[in-house]
Design an enzyme around this catalytic site. Sequence first.
Site, short mmCIF file in Angstrom:
data_model
loop_
_atom_site.label_atom_id
_atom_site.label_comp_id
_atom_site.label_asym_id
_atom_site.label_seq_id
_atom_site.Cartn_x
_atom_site.Cartn_y
_atom_site.Cartn_z
N GLU A 119 -8.86 -7.77 1.35
CA GLU A 119 -7.36 -6.37 1.49
C GLU A 119 -7.27 -6.58 2.90
O GLU A 119 -8.50 -7.00 3.84
CB GLU A 119 -7.81 -5.23 1.01
CG GLU A 119 -7.58 -5.62 -0.36
CD GLU A 119 -7.21 -3.72 -0.99
OE1 GLU A 119 -7.51 -2.96 -0.34
OE2 GLU A 119 -7.09 -3.71 -2.29
N HIS A 244 4.00 3.76 3.15
CA HIS A 244 3.49 2.42 2.29
C HIS A 244 5.60 1.78 2.71
O HIS A 244 6.05 2.25 2.65
CB HIS A 244 3.45 2.92 0.89
CG HIS A 244 3.04 0.58 0.30
ND1 HIS A 244 4.29 0.59 0.08
CD2 HIS A 244 1.73 0.25 -0.27
CE1 HIS A 244 3.92 -0.92 -0.70
NE2 HIS A 244 2.54 -0.60 -0.87
N ARG A 291 1.68 -3.39 7.72
CA ARG A 291 2.26 -2.50 7.35
C ARG A 291 4.16 -1.84 7.63
O ARG A 291 4.50 -1.20 7.53
CB ARG A 291 1.40 -1.71 6.25
CG ARG A 291 1.32 -1.69 5.17
CD ARG A 291 0.81 -0.93 4.20
NE ARG A 291 0.23 -1.13 3.05
CZ ARG A 291 -0.79 -0.10 2.71
NH1 ARG A 291 -0.85 0.62 2.71
NH2 ARG A 291 -0.83 -1.04 0.59
N HIS A 352 2.28 8.17 2.68
CA HIS A 352 0.76 7.27 1.16
C HIS A 352 -0.38 8.25 1.31
O HIS A 352 -1.32 8.52 0.26
CB HIS A 352 1.08 5.93 1.57
CG HIS A 352 0.58 5.48 0.88
ND1 HIS A 352 0.60 5.04 -0.99
CD2 HIS A 352 -0.80 4.52 0.99
CE1 HIS A 352 0.15 4.74 -1.20
NE2 HIS A 352 -0.85 3.85 -0.48
N ARG A 387 -5.71 4.37 8.22
CA ARG A 387 -6.51 3.84 6.96
C ARG A 387 -6.74 2.70 6.63
O ARG A 387 -5.67 2.05 6.76
CB ARG A 387 -6.75 4.88 6.25
CG ARG A 387 -7.21 4.52 4.91
CD ARG A 387 -6.87 6.02 4.03
NE ARG A 387 -5.52 5.12 2.99
CZ ARG A 387 -5.64 4.27 2.45
NH1 ARG A 387 -6.39 3.88 1.58
NH2 ARG A 387 -4.21 3.51 1.53
#
Length: 544
Positions: A119, A244, A291, A352, A387
């Site tokens: 990821e 998100h 993102r 998120h 994160r």
Amino acid sequence: MRRTYDVVIVGSGAAGLTAALKLAPHQRVAVLSKGEISGGSTRWAQGGIAAVLEATDSIESHINDTLVAGAGLCDKQAVQFVVERGRDAIESLISLGVEFDKSGENAHEDGYDYHLTREGGHSHRRIIHAADATGKAVQKTLNERVLAEPNIDVFENHVAIDVITNRHLKNKASYTDQAHGVYVMNLNKDRVETFAARSTIIATGGASRVYLYSSNPDASTGDGIAMAWRAGCKVTNMEFNQFHPTCLYHPEAKTFLITEAMRGEGAYLRGVGGERFMLRYDSDRAELAPRDVVARAIDSEMKRTGVDNVWLDITHKNADFVISHFPNIYRHCLGLGIDITKDMIPVVPAAHYTCGGIDVNLDAATDLDRLYAIGECAHTGLHGANRMASNSLLECLVMGNAAADDILAREDNMPPPAIARDWDESKVTNSDEEVVVSHNWRELRRFMWDYVGIVRTDKRLARAKRRVDLLLSEIQEYYGNFRVTGDLLELRNLVTVADLIVRSAQKRSESRGLHYTADYPLLGEDARETTLIPFNRSVTDRVE
């Protein structure tokens, strides 16, 4: 009513249940769940758990990837502590019965035959998963094990109100400053009960429901963070909220995410008039930008044009291709009247993950003796300013075990629970103004979204602070005059957390990680944490 346990755990997600299982052979444990035992964020985790599980990967690589993602604010000691314990955490889940996906091909050199994926931010394949529903598989297994333990009692529909501290005791002179359990609203019986304990663990998850749009379940109202703050604990880095970019915008689908893989397969983001606007914000990567870049671009378009959402468009792709690649999204949207092969998907960014929280050490201990915090509600230093994907479930497992280890190590030196004064509602009445709660809830989430969201300015933060101060005053007055309800307790906690977020954001005069301010768009020279310390707070207690 008074109940007595060795340990009370507030929260029933991966962190809380991990701690409960480790404690159960030695101590009597109560697990409090605001709703059903599976109602928290863990079961919604689609990705997996990051850990070094194959020979080509290394602890050092995972540590470095995490430090890079954290934008200079990770605590390296904390990162090392969590990463080094990753493999043991995974093997423990496997031994409990969690069925992770097998590779179906060749076992790794060390004998592992689990499929590992990769990821964002990770330099190796190190994400072990159970299809696209890892959290659900983990939660199911932990639930089964906890419910089978005779030394663990689970209390569903129990909302914690406040940590019991020395000020609540009948004989406080006999104790040093410490936690003694929690006052709890039993929603099943509509009454407040006392859960006394030698040790208390907060594992209540994050605070993303403070925002208008969130991918989190309704229970993510920052309860544990607010409770710890009222009990006198420090909080750190509350300004860092991960968003998100694409959450489905629909009144019947408040938390449904549209995977980034759809943009990876060629979907476009469109604004008013059908314009493909990402090209104006990142001409090279467009929809495939990181993102934070995509989320800021969507936020900017919504504010610039005054719309409530933008649209994700994959209608230019072959319908069979779309359905085969995104079957779950296709079915879910179709059930809401949106055929993604023909219709654009309305989306908004959504809060998120809460990267900051209650300040703890590597034993998961807060600065109030015998009070611990684990999981998303806690700040260990692992995440820093941003994160990295799939480190969160790992942290839940590792820090859940760490809290249990510290409690067991101190077991012989812990006296029986203290006697707290009873909850007193003799001077309050039932509310005849429930509309105040619902109105304030909507107002809070709206102005937090508008003023303290993805892009901030000094002026927006000042506006938010004025509104937070007013709500704090109104809700404290309301709380002091009427009997408590679940909705009132959540609102009280949300406003407290909103205040912590705003105050933290006002202290950071730079853009770093998840905190972006148009007034200070550059990274500052010094990487400093934002720590708030409680003092001179007015607390209304409902005790005799």
